[in-house]
Enzyme design. Structure first.
Site, PDB file in Angstrom:
ATOM      1  N   ASP A  36       0.839  -1.206   0.000  1.00 41.04           N
ATOM      2  CA  ASP A  36       0.000   0.000   0.000  1.00 41.04           C
ATOM      3  C   ASP A  36       0.871   1.252   0.000  1.00 41.04           C
ATOM      4  OD1 ASP A  36      -2.196   1.933   0.809  1.00 41.04           O
ATOM      5  OD2 ASP A  36      -3.269   0.046   1.000  1.00 41.04           O
ATOM      6  N   ASN A  37       0.360   2.337  -0.606  1.00 39.91           N
ATOM      7  CA  ASN A  37       1.079   3.623  -0.495  1.00 39.91           C
ATOM      8  C   ASN A  37       0.396   4.546   0.522  1.00 39.91           C
ATOM      9  OD1 ASN A  37      -1.182   4.552  -1.794  1.00 39.91           O
ATOM     10  ND2 ASN A  37      -0.106   5.659  -3.401  1.00 39.91           N
ATOM     11  N   LEU A  76      -6.157  -4.475  -5.567  1.00 40.13           N
ATOM     12  CA  LEU A  76      -7.202  -3.593  -5.013  1.00 40.13           C
ATOM     13  C   LEU A  76      -6.749  -2.138  -4.939  1.00 40.13           C
ATOM     14  CD1 LEU A  76      -8.343  -6.394  -4.234  1.00 40.13           C
ATOM     15  CD2 LEU A  76      -8.962  -5.448  -2.021  1.00 40.13           C
ATOM     16  N   TYR A 148     -11.858   7.553 -12.854  1.00 39.49           N
ATOM     17  CA  TYR A 148     -12.058   6.265 -12.192  1.00 39.49           C
ATOM     18  C   TYR A 148     -12.674   5.263 -13.173  1.00 39.49           C
ATOM     19  CZ  TYR A 148     -13.693   3.088  -8.446  1.00 39.49           C
ATOM     20  OH  TYR A 148     -13.924   2.011  -7.624  1.00 39.49           O
TER      21      TYR A 148
HETATM   22  P1  NAD Z   1      -9.888   2.172  -0.122  1.00 39.55           P
HETATM   23  O1  NAD Z   1      -9.640   3.557  -0.594  1.00 39.55           O
HETATM   24  O2  NAD Z   1     -10.205   1.953   1.304  1.00 39.55           O
HETATM   25  O3  NAD Z   1      -8.665   1.225  -0.486  1.00 39.55           O
HETATM   26  C1  NAD Z   1      -7.801   1.449  -1.579  1.00 39.55           C
HETATM   27  C2  NAD Z   1      -6.379   1.203  -1.093  1.00 39.55           C
HETATM   28  O4  NAD Z   1      -5.476   1.375  -2.189  1.00 39.55           O
HETATM   29  C3  NAD Z   1      -5.944   2.187  -0.014  1.00 39.55           C
HETATM   30  O5  NAD Z   1      -5.339   1.495   1.056  1.00 39.55           O
HETATM   31  C4  NAD Z   1      -4.959   3.096  -0.725  1.00 39.55           C
HETATM   32  O6  NAD Z   1      -4.000   3.669   0.134  1.00 39.55           O
HETATM   33  C5  NAD Z   1      -4.364   2.154  -1.747  1.00 39.55           C
HETATM   34  N1  NAD Z   1      -3.778   2.814  -2.917  1.00 39.55           N
HETATM   35  C6  NAD Z   1      -4.334   3.809  -3.655  1.00 39.55           C
HETATM   36  N2  NAD Z   1      -3.503   4.153  -4.661  1.00 39.55           N
HETATM   37  C7  NAD Z   1      -2.410   3.340  -4.546  1.00 39.55           C
HETATM   38  C8  NAD Z   1      -1.204   3.223  -5.284  1.00 39.55           C
HETATM   39  N3  NAD Z   1      -0.946   3.993  -6.360  1.00 39.55           N
HETATM   40  N4  NAD Z   1      -0.278   2.298  -4.881  1.00 39.55           N
HETATM   41  C9  NAD Z   1      -0.539   1.519  -3.798  1.00 39.55           C
HETATM   42  N5  NAD Z   1      -1.654   1.603  -3.046  1.00 39.55           N
HETATM   43  C10 NAD Z   1      -2.583   2.506  -3.437  1.00 39.55           C
HETATM   44  O7  NAD Z   1     -11.060   1.584  -1.048  1.00 39.55           O
HETATM   45  P2  NAD Z   1     -11.804   0.175  -0.995  1.00 39.55           P
HETATM   46  O8  NAD Z   1     -13.235   0.452  -0.855  1.00 39.55           O
HETATM   47  O9  NAD Z   1     -11.130  -0.741  -0.072  1.00 39.55           O
HETATM   48  O10 NAD Z   1     -11.584  -0.318  -2.493  1.00 39.55           O
HETATM   49  C11 NAD Z   1     -10.631  -1.304  -2.823  1.00 39.55           C
HETATM   50  C12 NAD Z   1     -10.738  -1.620  -4.317  1.00 39.55           C
HETATM   51  O11 NAD Z   1     -12.052  -2.094  -4.619  1.00 39.55           O
HETATM   52  C13 NAD Z   1     -10.488  -0.410  -5.206  1.00 39.55           C
HETATM   53  O12 NAD Z   1      -9.737  -0.834  -6.332  1.00 39.55           O
HETATM   54  C14 NAD Z   1     -11.874   0.013  -5.629  1.00 39.55           C
HETATM   55  O13 NAD Z   1     -11.867   0.628  -6.890  1.00 39.55           O
HETATM   56  C15 NAD Z   1     -12.605  -1.314  -5.669  1.00 39.55           C
HETATM   57  N6  NAD Z   1     -14.051  -1.121  -5.464  1.00 39.55           N
HETATM   58  C16 NAD Z   1     -14.556  -0.855  -4.216  1.00 39.55           C
HETATM   59  C17 NAD Z   1     -15.923  -0.658  -4.067  1.00 39.55           C
HETATM   60  C18 NAD Z   1     -16.550  -0.371  -2.724  1.00 39.55           C
HETATM   61  O14 NAD Z   1     -17.754  -0.147  -2.665  1.00 39.55           O
HETATM   62  N7  NAD Z   1     -15.832  -0.404  -1.622  1.00 39.55           N
HETATM   63  C19 NAD Z   1     -16.771  -0.719  -5.176  1.00 39.55           C
HETATM   64  C20 NAD Z   1     -16.223  -0.958  -6.420  1.00 39.55           C
HETATM   65  C21 NAD Z   1     -14.866  -1.179  -6.564  1.00 39.55           C
END
Ligand code: NAD
Ligand code: UDP
Length: 328
Positions: A36-37, A76, A148
């Site tokens: 993670d970043n 993710l 996105y």
């Molecule tokens: P979140 O923002 O809590 O988690 C995303 C994580 O990715 C974070 O920990 C962030 O620090 C990390 N991150 C972002 N950019 C990065 C990079 N360049 N390098 C490394 N790490 C990076 O969101 P979430 O809800 O846990 O979503 C996780 C995944 O699921 C995402 O890809 C999101 O698009 C997808 N998603 C989630 C939902 C939802 O409802 N929660 C719906 C559709 C898709």
């Protein structure tokens, strides 16, 4: 590939969904590399896993090439809330597109299976309801959500081309709105916003007239589906819709959250953000038939658990908040 005790990379592992996935994979006996970043994620989300010798936390940005050994990769990493992904839109696209390329390169080097966390946003503002996987969508390529939506659409293209060109075992999960403990309390998503507002006795901010719909899936159900998809036969790569078809309007959701919190909050109406999809509900026939999966936790139960989490969070943070207020 080892059947148990596999080494699994979770990018975005310190985020909301990622932290639950890491937890579940460790409980199943695997070794987990959590990368993670910390753009929207937080070390606190995985602090309870750090003492496990099978867990490793790596600070890395997936827009840069990766060098680790893994049997499976869950990709993710990407900010998920509209407020977060629109804050630095070019970085959002970069994360989806360069991140997908880097993760696929790594999968090929390691001969690993790789799962992409895609999204219902690939359907844009859908004109077909509920949305089946065959629907190509109705997305605005130049709107504020495009960083996105189009980033995720391009990532799907890269995953499918990698399968066709190199035979890589790829899996694409189209995730519909998912909620639960460890959502970021200030990420602007509707469930966290409404619960935080209701618990604070503040008005709940319904955007537009509140007639737009979403279908909410509890995080534990989604993590089940992720693992089933990763374990599915090589011939099956998706894309597959993962979500809970129980649909509600945002006004109904606000009323439900107020009732479940036992709150006296009012509801106020605020302008609808641009390109906000009007209706969204997954057709999960494919997940039902191929993955033998369907969600088990209904909205009332899931919201109850999430409210408990935010209540504890607010109780724990009270001294910190008071302290920082006094320090101002
Ligand atoms: P979140 O923002 O809590 O988690 C995303 C994580 O990715 C974070 O920990 C962030 O620090 C990390 N991150 C972002 N950019 C990065 C990079 N360049 N390098 C490394 N790490 C990076 O969101 P979430 O809800 O846990 O979503 C996780 C995944 O699921 C995402 O890809 C999101 O698009 C997808 N998603 C989630 C939902 C939802 O409802 N929660 C719906 C559709 C898709
Ligand atoms: N929304 C709302 N009030 C809020 C936050 C969001 O009414 O305080 C609405 C938003 O306009 C959208 C829905 O809730 O119609 C879901 O928004 P969210 O940001 O959670 O996810 P997404 O739009 O990506 O599905």
């Amino acid at each position: 590939m080892k059947e148990s005790g596999r080494r699994i990379l979770v990018t975005g592992g310190a985020g909301f969904l990622g932290s639950h996935l890491c937890e579940r994979l460790l409980a199943q006996g695997h070794e987990v590399l959590c990368l993670d970043n910390f753009f929207t994620g937080n070390k606190r989300n995985v602090a309870h896993l750090l003492s496990d010798p099978r867990f490793e936390l790596i600070r890395h940005d997936i827009t840069l090439p990766l060098r680790v050994e893994a049997d499976e990769i869950y990709n993710l990493a990407c900010p998920a809330s509209p407020v977060h992904y629109q804050r630095t839109p070019m970085q959002t696209t970069r994360t989806s597109v360069l991140g997908a390329l880097n993760v696929l390169d790594l999968a090929r080097q390691c001969n690993a299976k790789v799962l992409q966390a895609s999204t219902s946003e690939v359907y844009g503002d859908p004109q077909v309801h509920p949305q089946p996987e065959q629907y190509w969508g109705h997305a605005n390529p130049v709107g504020v959500r495009a960083c996105y939506d189009e980033g995720k659409r391009c990532a799907e293209t890269l995953f499918m081309d990698c399968r066709r060109q190199y035979g890589t075992d790829v899996k694409i999960a189209r995730i519909f709105n998912t909620y639960g403990p460890r959502m970021h309390p200030e990420d602007g998503r509707v469930v966290s916003n409404f619960i935080m507002q209701a618990l604070a006795g503040q008005p709940l901010t319904v955007y537009g007239d509140g007639a737009q719909t979403r279908s909410f899936c509890y995080v534990d159900d989604l993590v089940d589906a992720f693992i089933r998809l990763m374990d599915s036969p090589r011939e099956f790569g998706g894309p597959v819709n993962l979500g809970n078809p129980e649909e509600s309007t945002m006004l109904e959701l606000a009323q439900r959250v107020i009732a479940l919190c036992g709150s006296a909050s009012d509801i106020v109406f605020r302008p609808l953000p641009s390109d906000d999809p009007v209706r969204r509900r997954p057709d999960i026939s494919l997940a039902r038939s191929v993955l033998k999966w369907e969600p088990r936790i209904g909205l009332a139960e899931g919201l109850g658990r999430t409210i408990d989490y935010f209540r504890r969070l607010l109780d724990d943070e009270q001294p910190v908040r008071e302290h920082s207020l006094h320090g101002q």
